[in-house]
Design a protein around this motif. Structure first.
Motif, short mmCIF file in Angstrom:
data_model
loop_
_atom_site.label_atom_id
_atom_site.label_comp_id
_atom_site.label_asym_id
_atom_site.label_seq_id
_atom_site.Cartn_x
_atom_site.Cartn_y
_atom_site.Cartn_z
N ARG A 1 0.88 -1.38 -0.02
CA ARG A 1 0.08 0.02 0.02
C ARG A 1 0.88 1.27 0.04
O ARG A 1 0.67 2.10 -0.91
CB ARG A 1 -0.82 -0.03 1.10
N ASN B 1 -4.99 2.96 -8.17
CA ASN B 1 -4.82 2.49 -6.91
C ASN B 1 -5.90 1.15 -6.53
O ASN B 1 -5.50 0.13 -6.14
CB ASN B 1 -4.51 3.19 -5.81
N THR B 2 -7.07 1.70 -6.53
CA THR B 2 -8.10 0.84 -6.34
C THR B 2 -8.03 -0.39 -7.09
O THR B 2 -8.63 -1.36 -6.72
CB THR B 2 -9.35 1.71 -6.19
N ALA B 3 -7.67 -0.12 -8.20
CA ALA B 3 -7.95 -1.32 -9.12
C ALA B 3 -6.73 -2.29 -9.02
O ALA B 3 -7.18 -3.53 -9.09
CB ALA B 3 -7.70 -0.77 -10.90
N PHE C 1 -5.44 -2.88 -5.97
CA PHE C 1 -5.64 -3.28 -4.76
C PHE C 1 -6.79 -4.47 -4.86
O PHE C 1 -6.68 -5.56 -4.52
CB PHE C 1 -5.95 -2.47 -3.70
N ARG C 2 -7.65 -4.20 -5.77
CA ARG C 2 -8.90 -5.26 -5.85
C ARG C 2 -8.33 -6.26 -6.66
O ARG C 2 -8.64 -7.54 -6.71
CB ARG C 2 -9.80 -4.43 -6.71
N SER C 3 -7.36 -5.93 -7.86
CA SER C 3 -6.79 -7.26 -8.39
C SER C 3 -6.03 -8.08 -7.64
O SER C 3 -6.25 -9.23 -7.82
CB SER C 3 -5.91 -6.47 -9.53
N VAL D 1 -6.11 -8.58 -4.27
CA VAL D 1 -7.30 -9.48 -3.21
C VAL D 1 -7.84 -10.51 -3.97
O VAL D 1 -8.61 -11.29 -3.47
CB VAL D 1 -7.98 -8.79 -2.47
N ASN D 2 -8.35 -10.34 -5.32
CA ASN D 2 -9.27 -11.16 -6.14
C ASN D 2 -8.26 -12.16 -6.96
O ASN D 2 -8.86 -13.05 -7.68
CB ASN D 2 -10.25 -10.36 -6.86
N SER D 3 -6.83 -12.07 -6.89
CA SER D 3 -6.15 -12.87 -7.67
C SER D 3 -5.87 -14.15 -6.96
O SER D 3 -6.57 -14.65 -5.96
CB SER D 3 -4.71 -12.16 -7.89
N SER E 1 0.28 -7.60 -11.46
CA SER E 1 -0.61 -6.91 -10.84
C SER E 1 -0.07 -5.58 -10.66
O SER E 1 -0.73 -4.51 -10.58
CB SER E 1 -1.17 -7.49 -9.65
#
Length: 225
Positions: A164, A177-179, A181-183, A185-187, A208
């Motif tokens: 972060r 940044n959001t894209a 972080f989401r990538s 945690v969903n990877s 990522s």
């Protein structure tokens, strides 16, 4: 009653535990583990040798005597687990009048807050509450969650905590940044950490993270796989 879920910062806060039996000891340890600023313990019995490691802490005070009203002075949070109904009600009423957070163990009608069952994995804390209706059910759900959430969740959170500040230092937009972080945690990074697969975890981070952070990947994964 429907309770408002909340996580409380106890840093630099004064906490009081009245009653240091087996239940009280668990409550005391939970306050210490949560970083309470100062923990005052009151019990009419002298602490046994198994309690030495706790009473030796610089932010813990043990008072071997009866509870007194003045013990509430300066306290932010109070937990009572005595065998005396009279003492428990007295503490409850005093805390209510003074606006002090109060928990009387196993007696929700005397509490301003209840302590949920929790599952902890590093910085991850999952709390379960049945609004005091069935602690047994909360414990059952906790057991199921303990089987579902392994140490890989703690490691993923550690990795995200390292990533972060590096991401924010790049000066990208909030959306970018959001894209990322989401990538992450969903990877499949969680699975790679669970399987201690360094190569897979490295490849996922390369895919990522922005190019400027690729040189940081070894330190991001240090000690996690």
């Amino acid at each position: 009653m429907r309770y408002y879920p909340i996580f409380v910062n106890l840093e630099n806060k004064g906490c009081l535990v009245v009653g240091a039996g087996e239940v009280g000891k668990r409550k005391i340890q939970s306050l210490i583990d949560s970083g309470a600023g100062r923990v005052t313990i009151i019990d009419t019995r002298e602490p046994g040798p198994e309690f030495d490691s706790v009473t030796a802490l610089p932010n813990v005070d043990f008072l071997c005597r009866e509870f007194a009203d003045t013990d509430l002075d300066g306290k932010f949070l109070v937990i009572a687990c005595t065998s005396s109904e009279e003492v428990n009600w007295r503490i409850s009423n005093l805390c209510r009048d003074r606006g002090i957070l109060c928990n009387i163990v196993d007696q929700p009608e005397k509490c301003s807050f209840i302590v949920p069952a929790t599952v902890k994995r590093g910085d991850l804390t999952v709390a379960i509450s049945t609004a005091g209706r069935s602690p047994a059910m909360a414990k059952r759900i906790r057991k199921e969650l303990q089987e579902s959430f392994g140490d890989e969740y703690a490691n993923l959170l550690t990795a995200m905590g390292r990533i972060r500040p590096l991401m924010l230092s790049l000066g990208l937009t909030t959306a970018d940044n959001t894209a990322v972080f989401r990538s992450l945690v969903n990877s499949a990074l969680l699975d790679a950490l669970k399987g201690h697969d360094l190569d897979a975890a490295t490849e996922i981070l390369k895919e990522s993270l922005p190019d400027p952070l690729h040189d940081n990947i070894p330190e991001l994964l240090d000690g996690l796989v």
